[in-house]
Design an enzyme around this catalytic site. Sequence first.
Site, PDB file in Angstrom:
ATOM      1  CE  LYS A  81      21.570 -47.823 -29.639  1.00  0.00           C
ATOM      2  NZ  LYS A  81      22.407 -48.587 -28.704  1.00  0.00           N
ATOM      3  CD  GLN A  99      22.147 -52.109 -27.614  1.00  0.00           C
ATOM      4  OE1 GLN A  99      22.257 -51.343 -28.567  1.00  0.00           O
ATOM      5  NE2 GLN A  99      21.771 -51.699 -26.411  1.00  0.00           N
ATOM      6  CG  ASP A 156      27.850 -46.847 -27.759  1.00  0.00           C
ATOM      7  OD1 ASP A 156      26.925 -46.027 -27.924  1.00  0.00           O
ATOM      8  OD2 ASP A 156      27.669 -48.077 -27.715  1.00  0.00           O
TER       9      ASP A 156
END
Length: 282
Positions: free
Chosen positions: A52, A96, A119
């Site tokens: 990422k 994460q 997200d």
Amino acid sequence: MAQVIDGKAVSAQIKEELKGKVAALRTEGVEVTLAVIQVGDDPASSVYVGNKKKACAYIGIRSLSYELPEKTSQEELLALIHELNGREDVNGILVQLPLPAHIAEEEVIGAIAPQKDVDGFHPQSVGKLCIGQPGFVSCTPAGIIQLLKRSGIEIAGKECVVIGRSNIVGKPMALLLLRENGTVTVAHSKTENLKEVTKRADILVAAVGKPRMVTRDYVKEGAVVIDVGIHRMEGNKLCGDVDYENVVPVCSAITPVPGGVGPMTIAMLMNNCVESVGLQGK
Ligand code: NDP
């Protein structure tokens, strides 16, 4: 011959488009910034976080990295999120997953400001998707819609079957296909006569988490097959939820693993970061 849907090429195209948008924002004085938080040092998570950050660097997005020790308390993590929520120079916040067992994921996801929820996991983002309002969408299903559209595959009016009903893939996938005017069925582990259900599909999305489970007897002749699964098999080989070699002769289009859905997830995360700037009114 089935069309092999090239996720690498489509994701590269999206990243190029985003590069241009990020450069244009910079000329307006906006530096798109993503804060990435990792708790602990799970090796798989470290690889995902690294990818990422690399994608951010490629596109020109500034990434702020927070690598917290495994023993970080939930309160400490929530305090960092609150701080980042309040920072005007931070557009997106990504935590994460999975988090260590002593931290409640739901609390953490719910603490991220919805306008920074790149997200798309915050209940407000999910609710907006459900009622058709604009907002962040979970990256993997959003990427699948892009793959279908950019491959010239019509969704409107088609029978779409999604195998899997997880919050991050199956459910948002079903909602997005519905938004695109597909006729959607969601199958799961309690579905009876699964093969009969999946054989109705013009577009079949496998997000089941079982290596090579979907064989040709699940697939209607000429269907489009999207394979979300990623499994590392013996000899380090990757495979999906679909038995590719077995299914490819009967379908009209298919995503390979690797190189299908996988690369789209990060591309859509980057897209959400760029969109987050607009949501913050800059
Ligand atoms: P989950 O394990 O959370 O969900 C799996 C779903 O499949 C559940 O809804 C489950 O049903 C259903 N299921 C399990 N077994 C069967 C069965 N035998 N028949 C019918 N349905 C079944 O997985 P995720 O949604 O998180 O992920 C799915 C796959 O996608 C995984 O392989 C994962 O690695 C991959 N993935 C890939 C990503 C990418 O970027 N390419 C991103 C995210 C995930 P029930 O609800 O009844 O238990």
